[in-house]
Design a protein around this motif. Structure first.
Motif, PDB file in Angstrom:
ATOM      1  N   SER A   1      59.990   4.547  17.169  1.00 40.94           N
ATOM      2  CA  SER A   1      61.277   3.886  17.393  1.00 40.94           C
ATOM      3  C   SER A   1      61.200   2.432  16.929  1.00 40.94           C
ATOM      4  N   THR A   2      62.281   1.939  16.369  1.00 41.40           N
ATOM      5  CA  THR A   2      62.320   0.597  15.793  1.00 41.40           C
ATOM      6  C   THR A   2      62.290  -0.452  16.897  1.00 41.40           C
ATOM      7  N   LYS A   3      61.416  -1.420  16.760  1.00 44.92           N
ATOM      8  CA  LYS A   3      61.258  -2.464  17.769  1.00 44.92           C
ATOM      9  C   LYS A   3      61.992  -3.740  17.367  1.00 44.92           C
ATOM     10  N   ILE A   4      62.298  -4.572  18.390  1.00 44.24           N
ATOM     11  CA  ILE A   4      63.070  -5.798  18.200  1.00 44.24           C
ATOM     12  C   ILE A   4      62.259  -7.006  18.652  1.00 44.24           C
ATOM     13  N   ASN A   5      62.206  -8.027  17.815  1.00 46.93           N
ATOM     14  CA  ASN A   5      61.571  -9.293  18.172  1.00 46.93           C
ATOM     15  C   ASN A   5      62.628 -10.373  18.351  1.00 46.93           C
TER      16      ASN A   5
ATOM     17  N   PRO B   1      77.826 -17.888   7.881  1.00 52.04           N
ATOM     18  CA  PRO B   1      77.272 -18.652   9.000  1.00 52.04           C
ATOM     19  C   PRO B   1      78.173 -18.527  10.222  1.00 52.04           C
ATOM     20  N   GLY B   2      77.553 -18.355  11.384  1.00 54.65           N
ATOM     21  CA  GLY B   2      78.302 -18.083  12.606  1.00 54.65           C
ATOM     22  C   GLY B   2      78.384 -16.603  12.906  1.00 54.65           C
ATOM     23  N   TYR B   3      78.138 -15.778  11.882  1.00 56.62           N
ATOM     24  CA  TYR B   3      78.198 -14.322  12.036  1.00 56.62           C
ATOM     25  C   TYR B   3      76.962 -13.654  11.436  1.00 56.62           C
ATOM     26  N   ASP B   4      75.887 -14.404  11.281  1.00 53.98           N
ATOM     27  CA  ASP B   4      74.714 -13.835  10.617  1.00 53.98           C
ATOM     28  C   ASP B   4      74.006 -12.778  11.459  1.00 53.98           C
ATOM     29  N   HIS B   5      74.337 -12.691  12.755  1.00 56.34           N
ATOM     30  CA  HIS B   5      73.811 -11.566  13.526  1.00 56.34           C
ATOM     31  C   HIS B   5      74.393 -10.257  13.015  1.00 56.34           C
ATOM     32  N   ILE B   6      75.616 -10.314  12.465  1.00 60.42           N
ATOM     33  CA  ILE B   6      76.242  -9.114  11.908  1.00 60.42           C
ATOM     34  C   ILE B   6      75.657  -8.793  10.537  1.00 60.42           C
ATOM     35  N   THR B   7      75.528  -9.814   9.666  1.00 61.15           N
ATOM     36  CA  THR B   7      74.953  -9.558   8.340  1.00 61.15           C
ATOM     37  C   THR B   7      73.530  -9.033   8.465  1.00 61.15           C
ATOM     38  N   ALA B   8      72.796  -9.522   9.468  1.00 55.70           N
ATOM     39  CA  ALA B   8      71.417  -9.064   9.681  1.00 55.70           C
ATOM     40  C   ALA B   8      71.373  -7.652  10.255  1.00 55.70           C
ATOM     41  N   ALA B   9      72.333  -7.313  11.102  1.00 57.07           N
ATOM     42  CA  ALA B   9      72.360  -5.966  11.680  1.00 57.07           C
ATOM     43  C   ALA B   9      72.656  -4.922  10.607  1.00 57.07           C
ATOM     44  N   ILE B  10      73.538  -5.267   9.682  1.00 59.49           N
ATOM     45  CA  ILE B  10      73.820  -4.345   8.575  1.00 59.49           C
ATOM     46  C   ILE B  10      72.539  -4.099   7.777  1.00 59.49           C
ATOM     47  N   GLY B  11      71.876  -5.194   7.385  1.00 59.51           N
ATOM     48  CA  GLY B  11      70.646  -5.062   6.614  1.00 59.51           C
ATOM     49  C   GLY B  11      69.526  -4.424   7.405  1.00 59.51           C
TER      50      GLY B  11
ATOM     51  N   GLY C   1      72.588 -11.851  19.502  1.00 58.95           N
ATOM     52  CA  GLY C   1      71.612 -11.481  18.481  1.00 58.95           C
ATOM     53  C   GLY C   1      70.824 -10.242  18.855  1.00 58.95           C
ATOM     54  N   ILE C   2      70.420 -10.164  20.106  1.00 64.05           N
ATOM     55  CA  ILE C   2      69.645  -9.008  20.557  1.00 64.05           C
ATOM     56  C   ILE C   2      70.473  -7.725  20.490  1.00 64.05           C
ATOM     57  N   ILE C   3      71.693  -7.788  20.987  1.00 67.80           N
ATOM     58  CA  ILE C   3      72.531  -6.586  20.977  1.00 67.80           C
ATOM     59  C   ILE C   3      72.783  -6.109  19.549  1.00 67.80           C
ATOM     60  N   ALA C   4      73.074  -7.051  18.643  1.00 68.68           N
ATOM     61  CA  ALA C   4      73.300  -6.671  17.245  1.00 68.68           C
ATOM     62  C   ALA C   4      72.068  -5.993  16.661  1.00 68.68           C
ATOM     63  N   SER C   5      70.884  -6.546  16.939  1.00 63.91           N
ATOM     64  CA  SER C   5      69.645  -5.963  16.422  1.00 63.91           C
ATOM     65  C   SER C   5      69.347  -4.613  17.054  1.00 63.91           C
ATOM     66  N   ARG C   6      69.637  -4.487  18.337  1.00 69.63           N
ATOM     67  CA  ARG C   6      69.399  -3.204  19.004  1.00 69.63           C
ATOM     68  C   ARG C   6      70.318  -2.118  18.451  1.00 69.63           C
ATOM     69  N   ILE C   7      71.554  -2.483  18.136  1.00 68.12           N
ATOM     70  CA  ILE C   7      72.464  -1.510  17.527  1.00 68.12           C
ATOM     71  C   ILE C   7      71.899  -1.040  16.192  1.00 68.12           C
ATOM     72  N   ALA C   8      71.435  -1.997  15.391  1.00 64.14           N
ATOM     73  CA  ALA C   8      70.853  -1.643  14.087  1.00 64.14           C
ATOM     74  C   ALA C   8      69.648  -0.736  14.254  1.00 64.14           C
ATOM     75  N   ALA C   9      68.760  -1.096  15.176  1.00 67.13           N
ATOM     76  CA  ALA C   9      67.545  -0.307  15.396  1.00 67.13           C
ATOM     77  C   ALA C   9      67.881   1.097  15.882  1.00 67.13           C
ATOM     78  N   HIS C  10      68.822   1.182  16.812  1.00 68.17           N
ATOM     79  CA  HIS C  10      69.182   2.485  17.371  1.00 68.17           C
ATOM     80  C   HIS C  10      69.834   3.376  16.320  1.00 68.17           C
ATOM     81  N   ALA C  11      70.725   2.793  15.526  1.00 69.69           N
ATOM     82  CA  ALA C  11      71.373   3.569  14.470  1.00 69.69           C
ATOM     83  C   ALA C  11      70.345   4.111  13.483  1.00 69.69           C
ATOM     84  N   ALA C  12      69.354   3.288  13.159  1.00 74.65           N
ATOM     85  CA  ALA C  12      68.297   3.721  12.239  1.00 74.65           C
ATOM     86  C   ALA C  12      67.442   4.814  12.853  1.00 74.65           C
ATOM     87  N   ASP C  13      67.132   4.689  14.139  1.00 72.53           N
ATOM     88  CA  ASP C  13      66.308   5.699  14.806  1.00 72.53           C
ATOM     89  C   ASP C  13      66.999   7.069  14.798  1.00 72.53           C
TER      90      ASP C  13
END
Length: 437
Positions: free
Chosen positions: A65-69, A305-315, A347-359
């Motif tokens: 499972s994808t981990k988040i830092n 800028p201001g929304y880079d948690h979204i651009t990062a979650a997509i990537g 930031g954490i929620i956005a990353s967790r969504i990305a990780a979960h979708a990938a898993d």
């Protein structure tokens, strides 16, 4: 850890299943033997410093499972360690798997020790940040031995993984000075090594003293996170010769670490167009012998800028689906300021969504279980069950409560009311009258 072996990798290669492997494998819904084999061949790591007694271990690998830092830490302008500790606890409560202390001001050691004595998730650092602060001397007065001594200090403090920018060389300096990149180097640690090399004329101490570093990491079982000093800081620079040249050196360094039973992760880009992300993941896997890939984002555009948690979650979702094992979160404050507690949360929620979708896309065992339970709860219009399954139940409940429906259709929401599709289908299947007006 087995007393007979020094590192998780050494134990794994001798067929020993450590307590950390047992704990981590249960979280992954795989057998301890399967995880042991991954640790043995370097395709998974369990960062677990012997001195980090409060650690609840997890494993990192592309088949897991994808981990988040989460990056935290004080700076000269924002230096409240109590506030940083609040962010740490918020991050842990929201499901972060690791905290990186990137503090660059004040006496950093007490905070670092507090983290490794109290925090249940992995702790990472970038020792080069701490070198100037620790010695209270200008960068050009530091010696190679000074940098290595700070690595040793962090290992003794109980840090589970350290980012070391070992792959930057004098050739990198020549390439950057040639001006082919728009953003040159955007890695803070990489820029410090670049500056030190430029001022002293010496080669990268983390490369020239790599064998000594391996002995330190082996003694304490510190995982090396091979830093990407040359990661692209804008889309224009993605997947260029400077980035790939460094990756080739990181592949060599991965092999040398594995020969000493030292666990390794490899850090990756950065800013990358969506159509290049999958290729970057494949390159790292091939060049770095399958070592877990730890990516910042990647950010898929430079203008949010201001929304880079979204651009990062997509990537991040694309990267993890194609083999990245570890996502470094990005907050709305990226490129703008030190994140506050609210930024950390988003930031954490956005990353967790990305990780979960990938898993889910990777078919990780158990990844879809919560989604299936959510579907059952939504079909039944069971709001309490929906909140229980929600990744951020607090926010979901707050939004519904603030915009509550009228009493006569309280089982639906204020968007559709009695026009709710789920309500209508449930009543139709039950043979009941569907009252709209």
């Amino acid at each position: 850890m087995s007393e007979e072996y020094t590192t998780q990798m050494e134990a794994a290669r001798h067929g020993v299943i450590t307590e950390e492997m047992k704990v981590a494998s249960e979280k992954e819904h795989i057998s301890a033997e399967e995880l042991r084999a991954m640790v043995a061949d370097g395709t998974a790591v369990i960062p677990a410093n012997h001195a980090h007694k409060s650690l609840d271990p997890v494993a990192i690998g592309s088949k897991l499972s994808t981990k988040i830092n989460v990056n935290l830490g004080v700076s000269r302008d924002v230096k409240d360690y109590d506030e940083e500790m609040k962010k740490v606890m918020e991050a842990v409560n929201l499901g972060a798997h690791a905290i990186m202390d990137l503090s660059s001001h004040g006496n950093t050691e007490p905070f670092r020790k507090k983290l490794t004595s109290e925090c249940p998730v992995m702790i990472g650092t970038v020792p080069v940040y701490d070198a100037v602060i620790h010695y209270q001397r200008d960068l050009d007065t530091l010696t190679a031995e000074d940098f290595i001594d700070v690595v040793r200090l962090h290992a003794e403090n109980g840090v589970d993984f350290v980012t070391l920018h070992c792959g930057i060389t004098k050739k990198t300096i020549e390439e950057v000075r040639a001006g082919k990149r728009k953003m040159n180097l955007v890695s803070r640690g990489g820029s410090l090594i670049f500056a030190w090399m430029s001022m002293t004329g010496e080669d990268n101490p983390f490369y020239t003293h790599y064998d000594e570093i391996l002995e330190i990491c082996r003694e304490h079982d510190v995982t090396i996170s091979l830093g990407d000093a040359c990661r692209p800081g804008c889309l224009h620079d993605a997947t260029d010769s400077t980035q790939i040249g460094e990756l080739l050196r990181l592949g060599e360094l991965t092999e040398r670490a594995h020969a000493r039973d030292v666990q390794v992760m490899v850090e990756g880009p950065g800013h990358v167009p969506m159509n290049e992300i999958a290729a970057n993941m494949v390159l790292e896997q091939k060049i770095c012998h399958g070592a877990p890939f730890y990516v910042l984002g990647p950010l898929v555009t430079d203008i949010a800028p201001g929304y880079d948690h979204i651009t990062a979650a997509i990537g991040g979702a694309i990267a993890a689906m194609n083999g990245a094992a570890f996502l470094c979160y990005v907050t709305p404050a990226e490129h703008l300021a030190l994140p506050n507690v609210d930024d950390v949360r988003e930031g954490i929620i956005a990353s967790r969504i990305a990780a979960h979708a990938a898993d889910i896309a990777k078919g990780i065992p158990g990844a879809m279980d919560a989604d299936n339970r959510m579907a059952d709860a939504r079909r039944a219009l069971d709001w309490d069950a929906q909140f229980k399954e929600a990744m951020d139940s607090e926010t979901a409940k707050r939004i519904r409560d603030e915009r509550a429906p009228e009493d006569d259709h309280s089982d639906t929401c204020s968007m559709c009311g009695k026009f709710c599709a789920v309500r209508s289908i449930n009543k139709a299947l039950a043979g009941e009258k569907i009252d709209i007006l």
